[in-house]
Design an enzyme around this catalytic site. Structure first.
Site, PDB file in Angstrom:
ATOM      1  N   GLY A   1       1.048  -1.312  -0.063  1.00 47.45           N
ATOM      2  CA  GLY A   1      -0.263   0.039  -0.155  1.00 47.45           C
ATOM      3  C   GLY A   1       0.492   1.358  -0.349  1.00 47.45           C
ATOM      4  O   GLY A   1       0.687   2.031  -0.866  1.00 47.45           O
TER       5      GLY A   1
ATOM      6  N   ASN B   1      -6.713   4.887   9.663  1.00 50.00           N
ATOM      7  CA  ASN B   1      -6.347   3.430   9.807  1.00 50.00           C
ATOM      8  C   ASN B   1      -6.371   3.966  11.539  1.00 50.00           C
ATOM      9  O   ASN B   1      -6.584   2.739  12.625  1.00 50.00           O
ATOM     10  CB  ASN B   1      -4.967   3.359   9.629  1.00 50.00           C
TER      11      ASN B   1
ATOM     12  N   GLN C   1      -7.568   0.636   3.925  1.00 50.82           N
ATOM     13  CA  GLN C   1      -8.560   0.983   5.197  1.00 50.82           C
ATOM     14  C   GLN C   1     -10.055   0.717   4.604  1.00 50.82           C
ATOM     15  O   GLN C   1     -11.290  -0.115   5.755  1.00 50.82           O
ATOM     16  CB  GLN C   1      -7.992   1.989   6.391  1.00 50.82           C
TER      17      GLN C   1
ATOM     18  N   SER D   1      -4.248  -2.023  -0.454  1.00 51.67           N
ATOM     19  CA  SER D   1      -3.015  -2.898   0.087  1.00 51.67           C
ATOM     20  C   SER D   1      -3.548  -4.304   0.523  1.00 51.67           C
ATOM     21  O   SER D   1      -4.945  -5.201   0.959  1.00 51.67           O
ATOM     22  CB  SER D   1      -2.343  -2.943   1.210  1.00 51.67           C
ATOM     23  N   GLY D   2      -2.770  -5.746   0.353  1.00 51.95           N
ATOM     24  CA  GLY D   2      -3.678  -7.164   0.172  1.00 51.95           C
ATOM     25  C   GLY D   2      -3.841  -7.589   1.819  1.00 51.95           C
ATOM     26  O   GLY D   2      -4.641  -7.836   2.118  1.00 51.95           O
ATOM     27  N   HIS D   3      -3.081  -6.862   3.004  1.00 51.15           N
ATOM     28  CA  HIS D   3      -2.757  -7.581   4.290  1.00 51.15           C
ATOM     29  C   HIS D   3      -3.789  -7.067   5.096  1.00 51.15           C
ATOM     30  O   HIS D   3      -4.192  -7.209   6.186  1.00 51.15           O
ATOM     31  CB  HIS D   3      -1.030  -7.504   4.386  1.00 51.15           C
TER      32      HIS D   3
ATOM     33  N   THR E   1      10.245  -8.540 -11.045  1.00 53.67           N
ATOM     34  CA  THR E   1       9.350  -9.265 -11.950  1.00 53.67           C
ATOM     35  C   THR E   1       7.929  -9.834 -10.818  1.00 53.67           C
ATOM     36  O   THR E   1       8.153  -9.275  -9.276  1.00 53.67           O
ATOM     37  CB  THR E   1      10.000 -10.889 -11.612  1.00 53.67           C
TER      38      THR E   1
ATOM     39  N   CYS F   1       4.868   4.095  18.803  1.00 51.81           N
ATOM     40  CA  CYS F   1       6.923   4.210  19.706  1.00 51.81           C
ATOM     41  C   CYS F   1       7.659   4.187  18.645  1.00 51.81           C
ATOM     42  O   CYS F   1       7.943   3.257  18.069  1.00 51.81           O
ATOM     43  CB  CYS F   1       7.026   3.482  20.446  1.00 51.81           C
TER      44      CYS F   1
HETATM   45  C1  LIG Z   1      -1.650   0.277   6.411  1.00 54.86           C
HETATM   46  C2  LIG Z   1      -1.845   1.141   5.711  1.00 54.86           C
HETATM   47  C3  LIG Z   1      -0.650   1.460   4.560  1.00 54.86           C
HETATM   48  C4  LIG Z   1       0.673   0.958   3.930  1.00 54.86           C
HETATM   49  O1  LIG Z   1       0.296  -0.331   3.400  1.00 54.86           O
HETATM   50  P1  LIG Z   1       1.300  -1.110   3.278  1.00 54.86           P
HETATM   51  O2  LIG Z   1       0.893  -2.531   2.715  1.00 54.86           O
HETATM   52  O3  LIG Z   1       1.839  -2.056   4.772  1.00 54.86           O
HETATM   53  O4  LIG Z   1       2.282  -0.462   3.098  1.00 54.86           O
HETATM   54  C5  LIG Z   1      -1.478   2.818   4.301  1.00 54.86           C
HETATM   55  N1  LIG Z   1      -2.092   3.568   3.710  1.00 54.86           N
HETATM   56  C6  LIG Z   1      -3.366   3.204   5.695  1.00 54.86           C
HETATM   57  C7  LIG Z   1      -4.704   3.365   5.620  1.00 54.86           C
HETATM   58  C8  LIG Z   1      -3.276   2.042   5.728  1.00 54.86           C
HETATM   59  O5  LIG Z   1      -3.808   1.901   6.807  1.00 54.86           O
END
Ligand SMILES: *Cc1c(COP(=O)(O)O)cnc(C)c1O
Length: 406
Positions: free
Chosen positions: A74, A152, A186, A206-208, A244, A332
């Site tokens: 992301g 987020n 988000q 973002s995937g995760h 790749t 932190c």
């Molecule tokens: C987690 C997050 C990102 C970053 O995504 P990553 O795949 O971890 O680099 C960017 N923007 C928001 C609002 C997020 O919650």
């Protein structure tokens, strides 16, 4: 989590990959290791799997498949959109908000050092910006508006469609187009997202954050928008993003998006009920606690509360000891305790921004998990207040105003 009975309430930080995602990825982590750009059979299969994933991600945001570009995160999608729009188009002025993710905020700060002028719109006490604020900030040299769809930290959902209208109106009577980018990391898979309804030119995912793998993201680039590569290299992603392809990751993100969309309405309804229950219980049971973010224009799975007079870090440690994983508003970073820029932007004083707790739900979160949390949280807050100099001072002075001065 792997540990038994661990209650994971940090799904805005990351999510657990679902089994369907792991299974779908497996082929491309084991027997099919082909480079999708090659010509043999297995490469064709890998290429086809990427195309399928592209279609699934596109369907999740109402775009065409050929408007989706896979990236490494992301953060990369955000960096690409913001930098390449600024550098590739006329205008030196960027409008964003004070509450963006650091991937956006620091990219804008880097552009400022390079000579761009950035307006960081302030937010109200619920972390909200208005379309009117954007309208008022537009200048003849504005090239980009970059505003996140959902925050987020505090979960506030921004009025992106309204802002899109304001920008479209401005664009109707000017030559140098204002581009509109939203960080929807988000939002996608959690609340409805449609690029045409929102009126955005670019959108990051973002995937995760949707039960997919880490290290893969996507950028939607509306057809016709010129965007130079951020990563120069081979001809991957139609020449726009070298490297790749992360075939397994891309396949996983596709499956994750497809399933998240299929289950979204049901999950959002369940999460919103759990959210409102948890907020109500915490505010009722624990004195001097307050909700951060918007009460209703809010991600279904986000609860963010400030407990006055104590430190978020202490809460996290004591919750962890009770097998509960949460996050604090204060990040932190390298040993220096910086209060959350989001909470500071909502007007919370330093001390209070430090005493915040973020609880974000996942697919597995049940009411019983929240009841377990509610069993221990009042005691934890009470214990920390007992050792808090601020609390001691408050007990002595009995006047909250002394502590809310900014
Ligand atoms: C987690 C997050 C990102 C970053 O995504 P990553 O795949 O971890 O680099 C960017 N923007 C928001 C609002 C997020 O919650």
């Amino acid at each position: 989590m792997a540990e038994n009975n661990f209650i994971y309430l940090d799904n805005a930080g990351t999510t657990q990959m679902r089994q369907e995602v792991v299974q779908g990825m497996m082929e491309f982590l084991t027997e099919n290791y082909a480079n999708p750009s090659s010509v043999y059979k297995s490469a064709g299969r890998a290429k086809q799997a990427i195309d399928e994933a592209r279609g699934k991600v596109a369907a999740a945001i109402g775009s065409r498949a050929n408007e989706i570009y896979f990236t490494g995160s992301g953060s990369e999608s955000i960096n690409w959109a913001v930098k390449a729009i600024a550098e590739g188009h006329a205008g030196k002025h960027i409008i964003t908000t004070a509450v963006e993710h650091h991937a956006s905020l620091y990219t804008c700060q880097a552009l400022e050092k390079a000579g761009y002028d950035v307006t960081y719109l302030g937010v109200d006490d619920r972390a909200m910006v208005t379309a009117q604020q954007v309208k008022d900030a537009i200048r003849p040299d504005t090239v980009l508006v970059s505003i996140m769809m959902a925050n987020n930290e505090v979960g506030t959902i921004m009025p992106i469609a309204e802002i899109g209208k304001v920008i479209a109106e401005a664009n109707a009577s000017r030559e140098n187009k204002i581009f509109f980018f939203t960080d929807a990391v988000q939002a996608v898979g959690h609340i409805p997202v449609d690029v045409n309804e929102l009126g955005v030119d670019l959108l990051a995912m973002s995937g995760h954050k949707v039960y997919g793998p880490k290290g893969v993201g996507a950028l939607y680039i509306r057809r016709g928008v010129k965007l130079n590569p951020l990563i120069h290299g081979g001809g991957q992603e139609r020449g726009r993003r070298g490297g790749t392809e992360n075939v397994a990751g891309i396949v996983g993100m596709g499956i994750a998006c497809e399933l998240a969309i299929a289950e979204m309405d049901e999950k959002a309804k369940k999460h919103a009920e759990l959210r409102d229950y948890l907020i109500k219980e915490i505010l009722e049971q624990i004195p001097h606690s307050r909700l951060n973010g918007h009460p209703s224009q809010r991600l279904p799975g986000n609860v963010n509360i400030t407990f006055e007079f104590i430190e978020g870090e202490g809460m996290l440690l004591l919750l962890n000891a009770q097998n509960i994983g949460a996050s604090s508003g204060s990040a932190c970073t390298s040993g220096s305790l910086e209060p959350s820029h989001v909470l500071m932007a909502t007007g919370l004083p330093h001390e209070m921004a430090h005493g915040s707790l973020r609880l974000t739900f996942g697919r597995e979160t049940e009411k019983a998990d929240l009841d377990k949390l509610l069993e221990v949280l009042p005691g934890i807050v009470g214990r920390l207040r007992q050792i808090s100099p601020l609390w001691e001072e408050f007990q002595r002075v009995g006047n909250i105003d002394a502590f809310t001065a900014k």
